[in-house]
Design a protein around this motif. Structure first.
Motif, PDB file in Angstrom:
ATOM      1  N   LEU A 126       0.825  -1.212   0.000  1.00 17.48           N
ATOM      2  CA  LEU A 126       0.000   0.000   0.000  1.00 17.48           C
ATOM      3  C   LEU A 126       0.858   1.260   0.000  1.00 17.48           C
ATOM      4  O   LEU A 126       0.552   2.217  -0.712  1.00 17.48           O
ATOM      5  N   ASN A 127       1.936   1.289   0.791  1.00 17.54           N
ATOM      6  CA  ASN A 127       2.803   2.472   0.812  1.00 17.54           C
ATOM      7  C   ASN A 127       3.372   2.764  -0.574  1.00 17.54           C
ATOM      8  O   ASN A 127       3.459   3.924  -1.000  1.00 17.54           O
ATOM      9  N   ASN A 128       3.778   1.711  -1.281  1.00 16.41           N
ATOM     10  CA  ASN A 128       4.309   1.900  -2.631  1.00 16.41           C
ATOM     11  C   ASN A 128       3.245   2.475  -3.561  1.00 16.41           C
ATOM     12  O   ASN A 128       3.549   3.331  -4.403  1.00 16.41           O
ATOM     13  N   HIS A 129       2.022   2.011  -3.403  1.00 16.49           N
ATOM     14  CA  HIS A 129       0.936   2.505  -4.256  1.00 16.49           C
ATOM     15  C   HIS A 129       0.640   3.970  -3.970  1.00 16.49           C
ATOM     16  O   HIS A 129       0.414   4.760  -4.892  1.00 16.49           O
ATOM     17  N   ILE A 130       0.644   4.338  -2.687  1.00 17.36           N
ATOM     18  CA  ILE A 130       0.409   5.745  -2.323  1.00 17.36           C
ATOM     19  C   ILE A 130       1.460   6.631  -2.977  1.00 17.36           C
ATOM     20  O   ILE A 130       1.145   7.658  -3.593  1.00 17.36           O
ATOM     21  N   ALA A 131       2.727   6.241  -2.852  1.00 14.13           N
ATOM     22  CA  ALA A 131       3.814   7.028  -3.440  1.00 14.13           C
ATOM     23  C   ALA A 131       3.684   7.097  -4.950  1.00 14.13           C
ATOM     24  O   ALA A 131       3.884   8.157  -5.553  1.00 14.13           O
ATOM     25  N   GLU A 132       3.347   5.990  -5.575  1.00 13.18           N
ATOM     26  CA  GLU A 132       3.211   5.950  -7.035  1.00 13.18           C
ATOM     27  C   GLU A 132       2.140   6.909  -7.526  1.00 13.18           C
ATOM     28  O   GLU A 132       2.349   7.650  -8.494  1.00 13.18           O
ATOM     29  N   VAL A 133       0.984   6.905  -6.853  1.00 20.01           N
ATOM     30  CA  VAL A 133      -0.116   7.785  -7.267  1.00 20.01           C
ATOM     31  C   VAL A 133       0.265   9.246  -7.063  1.00 20.01           C
ATOM     32  O   VAL A 133       0.083  10.084  -7.955  1.00 20.01           O
ATOM     33  N   VAL A 134       0.789   9.573  -5.887  1.00 18.93           N
ATOM     34  CA  VAL A 134       1.115  10.963  -5.579  1.00 18.93           C
ATOM     35  C   VAL A 134       2.211  11.481  -6.508  1.00 18.93           C
ATOM     36  O   VAL A 134       2.132  12.605  -7.025  1.00 18.93           O
ATOM     37  N   MET A 135       3.214  10.677  -6.769  1.00 17.69           N
ATOM     38  CA  MET A 135       4.301  11.103  -7.644  1.00 17.69           C
ATOM     39  C   MET A 135       3.837  11.275  -9.087  1.00 17.69           C
ATOM     40  O   MET A 135       4.404  12.080  -9.831  1.00 17.69           O
ATOM     41  N   SER A 136       2.797  10.545  -9.482  1.00 20.84           N
ATOM     42  CA  SER A 136       2.287  10.669 -10.847  1.00 20.84           C
ATOM     43  C   SER A 136       1.653  12.028 -11.100  1.00 20.84           C
ATOM     44  O   SER A 136       1.429  12.408 -12.255  1.00 20.84           O
ATOM     45  N   LYS A 137       1.387  12.773 -10.032  1.00 22.72           N
ATOM     46  CA  LYS A 137       0.758  14.091 -10.161  1.00 22.72           C
ATOM     47  C   LYS A 137       1.788  15.211 -10.250  1.00 22.72           C
ATOM     48  O   LYS A 137       1.428  16.381 -10.346  1.00 22.72           O
TER      49      LYS A 137
END
Length: 273
Positions: A126-137
């Motif tokens: 989940l932490n990796n997914h949070i970072a991935e989504v936020v960084m995509s912005k």
């Protein structure tokens, strides 16, 4: 000691609103945007910021938890992690939560210039997914992997056994009994996490609270990381704030080991308020 099923049963009357409904019998989570209690997933009211959790560090959260619950975390977290038998009622419910997450992450990115991003290690993705989504912005986001590591159970055990340790001071005359229980948690971690300490396995919330040092800096790549971190704005990502021990530990070791220009924390769910 109460097990998870007992805690959930006691929490049935504490309905998690705005964004989700949950059924403790089937352990299903459903998206419901028609009310705004407990978990607020609205774009209008999120992200939220807690400036008091760690002095000098802003702690942002995508979704805000508004009322206390007996669970350490809540069914939404368990569904997102696919833990404890919890899951979304349908793919449409999961997609709706994901959509709100993306919208609020985009709003966060417009407020905070995402640069160097570091993930606080966890036993799930989940932490990796949070970072991935936020960084995509963000066009300038840079992820640095492996800066912070979990301690081993042996390393945490050494800290606990030290004279004057927080664990010893808290349990006093009951130290041996508490340590016996802790060793049982260690055994489970050794079996299921290959000896990596995971706070998730410590079911006793009071015991989790006194095990406040469980992370460390990756020493073998210290010089490489220092060149990327020193003088930079750092975003630390973690999934949930419970009592704040993990992110406080992470911030402290970052400030002790490096010289970042600033540290900001982003979580998916805020602390209970």
């Amino acid at each position: 000691m109460r097990n998870l099923d007992t805690i959930i049963s006691e929490s049935i009357n504490s309905v998690l609103n705005e964004g989700i409904d949950f059924d403790p019998m089937t352990r299903t989570v459903a998206y419901n945007p028609s009310h705004e209690d407990n978990v607020d997933t609205s774009v209008e009211n999120n992200p939220t910021i807690d400036k008091e959790l760690i002095q000098g560090i802003n702690v942002w959260s995508i979704f805000k938890r508004k009322r206390g619950n007996a669970l350490d975390g809540n069914p939404l977290v368990y569904a997102l992690k696919n833990e404890a038998g919890w899951h979304f009622r349908s793919q449409e419910d999961a997609d709706a939560i994901e959509k709100q997450f993306h919208l609020i992450a985009e709003k966060f990115a417009s407020m905070y210039p995402i640069g160097v991003t570091i993930i606080i290690p966890s036993g799930n993705e989940l932490n990796n997914h949070i970072a991935e989504v936020v960084m995509s912005k963000s066009e300038n986001a840079q992820l640095i992997n492996g800066v912070i590591c979990k301690m081993t159970t042996e390393e945490v055990n050494d800290i606990v056994m030290q004279d004057g340790s927080k664990f010893r001071e808290y349990y006093g005359d009951s130290f041996n009994e508490a340590y016996y229980q802790l060793c049982a948690y260690f055994e489970e971690m050794n079996e299921k996490r290959n000896g990596s300490f995971s706070r998730h396995f410590v079911k006793d919330p009071d015991m989790r609270n006194v095990l406040d040092v469980t992370l460390k800096i990756s020493e073998d790549r210290y010089a490489e990381f220092a060149n990327k971190i020193n003088g930079q704005h750092i975003l630390l990502v973690d999934d949930t704030i419970s009592r704040g021990q993990t992110i406080t530990n992470a911030c402290n070791i970052m400030m002790d080991s490096y010289a970042p220009k600033s540290i900001t924390v982003l979580t998916l769910l805020s602390k209970l308020s």
